[in-house]
Design an enzyme around this catalytic site. Structure first.
Site, PDB file in Angstrom:
ATOM      1  N   VAL A  11      39.554  43.230  43.083  1.00  0.00           N
ATOM      2  CA  VAL A  11      40.022  44.460  42.440  1.00  0.00           C
ATOM      3  C   VAL A  11      41.060  45.151  43.315  1.00  0.00           C
ATOM      4  O   VAL A  11      42.148  45.522  42.858  1.00  0.00           O
ATOM      5  CB  VAL A  11      38.828  45.406  42.156  1.00  0.00           C
ATOM      6  CG1 VAL A  11      39.309  46.771  41.703  1.00  0.00           C
ATOM      7  CG2 VAL A  11      37.923  44.789  41.099  1.00  0.00           C
ATOM      8  N   GLU A 163      39.453  38.421  36.084  1.00  0.00           N
ATOM      9  CA  GLU A 163      40.080  37.538  37.069  1.00  0.00           C
ATOM     10  C   GLU A 163      40.854  36.464  36.321  1.00  0.00           C
ATOM     11  O   GLU A 163      40.460  36.032  35.252  1.00  0.00           O
ATOM     12  CB  GLU A 163      39.006  36.927  37.982  1.00  0.00           C
ATOM     13  CG  GLU A 163      38.421  37.977  38.927  1.00  0.00           C
ATOM     14  CD  GLU A 163      37.278  37.468  39.802  1.00  0.00           C
ATOM     15  OE1 GLU A 163      37.161  36.251  39.967  1.00  0.00           O
ATOM     16  OE2 GLU A 163      36.516  38.307  40.305  1.00  0.00           O
ATOM     17  N   ASN A 216      30.038  45.464  30.056  1.00  0.00           N
ATOM     18  CA  ASN A 216      29.650  44.146  30.562  1.00  0.00           C
ATOM     19  C   ASN A 216      28.358  43.656  29.912  1.00  0.00           C
ATOM     20  O   ASN A 216      28.220  42.466  29.617  1.00  0.00           O
ATOM     21  CB  ASN A 216      29.506  44.181  32.090  1.00  0.00           C
ATOM     22  CG  ASN A 216      30.866  44.023  32.772  1.00  0.00           C
ATOM     23  OD1 ASN A 216      31.850  43.708  32.120  1.00  0.00           O
ATOM     24  ND2 ASN A 216      30.918  44.249  34.059  1.00  0.00           N
ATOM     25  N   CYS A 270      16.629  44.246   3.822  1.00  0.00           N
ATOM     26  CA  CYS A 270      17.242  42.988   4.275  1.00  0.00           C
ATOM     27  C   CYS A 270      17.140  42.740   5.777  1.00  0.00           C
ATOM     28  O   CYS A 270      16.723  41.667   6.194  1.00  0.00           O
ATOM     29  CB  CYS A 270      18.715  42.959   3.872  1.00  0.00           C
ATOM     30  SG  CYS A 270      18.937  42.912   2.097  1.00  0.00           S
TER      31      CYS A 270
HETATM   32  N1  LIG Z   1      36.104  41.087  40.264  1.00  0.00           N
HETATM   33  C1  LIG Z   1      36.223  41.617  39.075  1.00  0.00           C
HETATM   34  O1  LIG Z   1      36.651  40.973  38.121  1.00  0.00           O
HETATM   35  C2  LIG Z   1      35.845  43.055  38.849  1.00  0.00           C
HETATM   36  C3  LIG Z   1      36.288  43.702  37.676  1.00  0.00           C
HETATM   37  C4  LIG Z   1      35.958  45.020  37.478  1.00  0.00           C
HETATM   38  C5  LIG Z   1      35.178  45.701  38.414  1.00  0.00           C
HETATM   39  N2  LIG Z   1      34.735  45.036  39.520  1.00  0.00           N
HETATM   40  C6  LIG Z   1      33.936  45.796  40.480  1.00  0.00           C
HETATM   41  O2  LIG Z   1      34.801  46.201  41.536  1.00  0.00           O
HETATM   42  C7  LIG Z   1      34.093  46.150  42.784  1.00  0.00           C
HETATM   43  C8  LIG Z   1      34.796  45.211  43.737  1.00  0.00           C
HETATM   44  O3  LIG Z   1      34.756  43.891  43.199  1.00  0.00           O
HETATM   45  P1  LIG Z   1      35.564  42.702  43.864  1.00  0.00           P
HETATM   46  O4  LIG Z   1      35.335  41.514  42.995  1.00  0.00           O
HETATM   47  O5  LIG Z   1      36.953  43.121  44.166  1.00  0.00           O
HETATM   48  O6  LIG Z   1      34.724  42.533  45.244  1.00  0.00           O
HETATM   49  P2  LIG Z   1      35.121  41.660  46.512  1.00  0.00           P
HETATM   50  O7  LIG Z   1      33.830  41.238  47.142  1.00  0.00           O
HETATM   51  O8  LIG Z   1      36.130  40.612  46.167  1.00  0.00           O
HETATM   52  O9  LIG Z   1      35.853  42.692  47.477  1.00  0.00           O
HETATM   53  C9  LIG Z   1      35.193  43.750  48.123  1.00  0.00           C
HETATM   54  C10 LIG Z   1      35.888  43.986  49.459  1.00  0.00           C
HETATM   55  O10 LIG Z   1      35.335  45.142  50.065  1.00  0.00           O
HETATM   56  C11 LIG Z   1      35.350  44.938  51.465  1.00  0.00           C
HETATM   57  N3  LIG Z   1      34.472  45.911  52.126  1.00  0.00           N
HETATM   58  C12 LIG Z   1      33.126  45.978  52.183  1.00  0.00           C
HETATM   59  N4  LIG Z   1      32.732  47.052  52.896  1.00  0.00           N
HETATM   60  C13 LIG Z   1      33.835  47.694  53.289  1.00  0.00           C
HETATM   61  C14 LIG Z   1      34.076  48.886  54.034  1.00  0.00           C
HETATM   62  N5  LIG Z   1      33.078  49.616  54.546  1.00  0.00           N
HETATM   63  N6  LIG Z   1      35.359  49.259  54.234  1.00  0.00           N
HETATM   64  C15 LIG Z   1      36.379  48.517  53.739  1.00  0.00           C
HETATM   65  N7  LIG Z   1      36.211  47.383  53.022  1.00  0.00           N
HETATM   66  C16 LIG Z   1      34.960  46.983  52.808  1.00  0.00           C
HETATM   67  C17 LIG Z   1      34.911  43.472  51.600  1.00  0.00           C
HETATM   68  O11 LIG Z   1      35.265  42.911  52.883  1.00  0.00           O
HETATM   69  C18 LIG Z   1      35.699  42.829  50.450  1.00  0.00           C
HETATM   70  O12 LIG Z   1      36.984  42.387  50.886  1.00  0.00           O
HETATM   71  C19 LIG Z   1      32.654  45.765  42.435  1.00  0.00           C
HETATM   72  O13 LIG Z   1      31.891  46.922  42.237  1.00  0.00           O
HETATM   73  C20 LIG Z   1      32.816  45.018  41.142  1.00  0.00           C
HETATM   74  O14 LIG Z   1      31.619  45.061  40.359  1.00  0.00           O
HETATM   75  C21 LIG Z   1      35.075  43.742  39.764  1.00  0.00           C
END
Ligand SMILES: NC(=O)c1ccc[n+]([C@@H]2O[C@H](COP(=O)([O-])OP(=O)(O)OC[C@H]3O[C@@H](n4cnc5c(N)ncnc54)[C@H](O)[C@@H]3O)[C@@H](O)[C@H]2O)c1
Length: 423
Positions: A11, A163, A216, A270
């Site tokens: 994200v 993604e 979701n 129904c």
């Molecule tokens: N991947 C998707 O398609 C998607 C879509 C919509 C929403 N989301 C949501 O968005 C959020 C992130 O998802 P993602 O897939 O990008 O996760 P991800 O695991 O790819 O990335 C998360 C990042 O956060 C970093 N991180 C953790 N703790 C940290 C801190 N204290 N300071 C700085 N960085 C830190 C990690 O090193 C990692 O790089 C989640 O809540 C997910 O549910 C994801």
């Protein structure tokens, strides 16, 4: 704008790339040393079409840099966007540890900011349960600032990217949902998304937070439902492909807003009958359809919930008017009407029930309709009121409104419990 992104995973990085493309300056902050090093080298730690080119452009133009620590880097930042992970905890809830830690870091850094014209907007994009902003994040900021900070604006903005098409989705999202403390627009967020054409909703924190859970879960439900239908079709030598084509072609009732508003239970002649019959077929063929099997039980649980809502705060003996008895307005079909069930529950609990349903004439009922209604509500004839003018003098404790038009009955002073649409 200058934008700090906390958590440069799927994200965070894809948002960074699009913000660079829009002409903004971005700093990425991530605990992962390897991700930080790759980004500063103009390389992408993940694959996403078009991503690496934009990151390389950002680095080459000095508009993208990454760090492991915040230090004083928030000084001239307009928006801090939080995209850290919220993975599953062992009990199934989200693990909010990363959110709490990054919020604490931003809260500390924001206490050190020099005076500024506009507050720092801290915008959360990670998926998290309703109440997270109010009960976890805001208290972390309050604790560091010794009260509500006047130089920070908290915002929740769920992310809807998929993604593999993340960059396209950023510019053409299904909607933009922004949650704020008072449900009013944030000027900074409005400016950030000014160029994006999508339906917009500015709401309170909790409505924005639950959006992604609802979306979701619905997507997952659709996949599970489709596969259960597919399994039954396969076992019954029916072409699932053809069934799918027919099903999705119906944008009036199937792929539409119909049957999706939280409100009354389903009923009538129904839906319950045919769901039960499909479940029977599925059991017979061994299709193991757990979603379909749960539908009737879910509906029964909802009927109980509606009864509790309808009688909440009322002592047994209180007089209740049920507005509507047939399964829907402009019908006298009582077969499996959830309101017949509700009337029976209200009577059994000792309330003084009266019913208003002008389309219903008990002496005109015939066949199964007649049999069903008197088997389930033998007192029906004596409970039905026939004269609207008499309603006003009857001193009801509450009107349970199955139709949504109870106000038109002219009982302004009586408590109206809407059960056709949960507010
Ligand atoms: N991947 C998707 O398609 C998607 C879509 C919509 C929403 N989301 C949501 O968005 C959020 C992130 O998802 P993602 O897939 O990008 O996760 P991800 O695991 O790819 O990335 C998360 C990042 O956060 C970093 N991180 C953790 N703790 C940290 C801190 N204290 N300071 C700085 N960085 C830190 C990690 O090193 C990692 O790089 C989640 O809540 C997910 O549910 C994801």
């Amino acid at each position: 704008m200058k934008i700090a992104i906390f958590g440069v995973g799927y994200v965070g990085l894809t948002s960074a790339a699009c913000l660079i493309n829009d002409g903004h300056e971005v700093i990425g902050i991530d605990v992962s040393a390897s991700k930080v090093a790759m980004i500063n080298a103009g390389k992408s730690p993940i694959f996403e079409p078009g991503l690496e080119e934009l990151l390389a452009k950002g680095v080459a133009e000095n508009r993208l840099s990454a760090f492991q620590q915040i230090d004083d880097k928030l000084e001239d930042v307009d928006i801090a966007i939080v995209c850290v992970g919220t993975p599953s905890a062992v009990d199934g809830s989200h693990n909010m540890g990363y959110i709490a830690e990054v919020s604490r870091q931003i809260a500390i850094a924001s206490t050190l900011l020099p005076p500024r014209e506009r507050p720092l907007t801290v915008m959360y994009r990670s998926t998290m349960r309703p109440g997270s902003l109010d009960l976890l994040i805001a208290p972390i900021f309050h604790a560091q600032h010794g009260g509500k900070p006047d130089n920070v604006e908290l915002v929740y903005n769920p992310e809807f990217l998929r993604e593999s098409t993340a960059l396209k989705d950023y510019y053409a999202p299904p909607k933009i949902v922004v949650g704020t403390a008072d449900g009013q627009p944030s000027a900074t967020v409005e400016a950030l998304y000014a160029g994006i054409d999508a339906p917009r909703f500015t709401v309170g924190f909790r409505e924005a937070e639950i959006t992604k859970f609802v979306d979701n879960s619905f997507h997952a439900l659709k996949v599970a439902f489709a596969n259960e239908i597919g399994r039954i079709c396969l076992r019954e030598s029916v072409s699932a492909k053809t069934v799918h084509e027919i099903f999705v072609s119906d944008t009036k009732l199937n792929i539409s807003p119909y049957y999706l508003r939280p409100g009354g239970a389903f009923g009538g002649s129904c839906l319950p009958k045919d769901v039960r019959a499909l479940t029977f077929l599925s059991n017979e063929t061994g299709a193991e359809t757990f979603v379909l099997d749960a539908i009737i039980r879910s509906n029964e649980a909802h009927k109980r919930f509606i009864f509790e809502m309808a009688t909440d705060g009322l002592e047994p003996g209180a007089r209740i008017l049920l507005n509507g008895l047939a399964f829907k307005a402009n019908s006298d079909d009582l077969r499996e009407s959830p309101f017949v069930d509700l009337a029976r529950r209200i009577l059994s609990a000792g309330y003084d029930l009266r019913i208003w349903d002008p389309q219903l004439e008990p002496s005109a009922l015939t066949g199964q309709n007649l049999g069903y209604s008197f088997a389930h509500l033998p007192e029906m004839t004596s409970l039905l009121l026939k004269d609207q003018a008499a309603l006003a003098g009857m001193n009801f404790a509450a009107v349970v409104d199955a139709r949504g038009d109870a106000k038109a009955l002219g009982l302004e002073t009586v408590k109206i419990v809407p059960i056709n649409a949960i507010p």
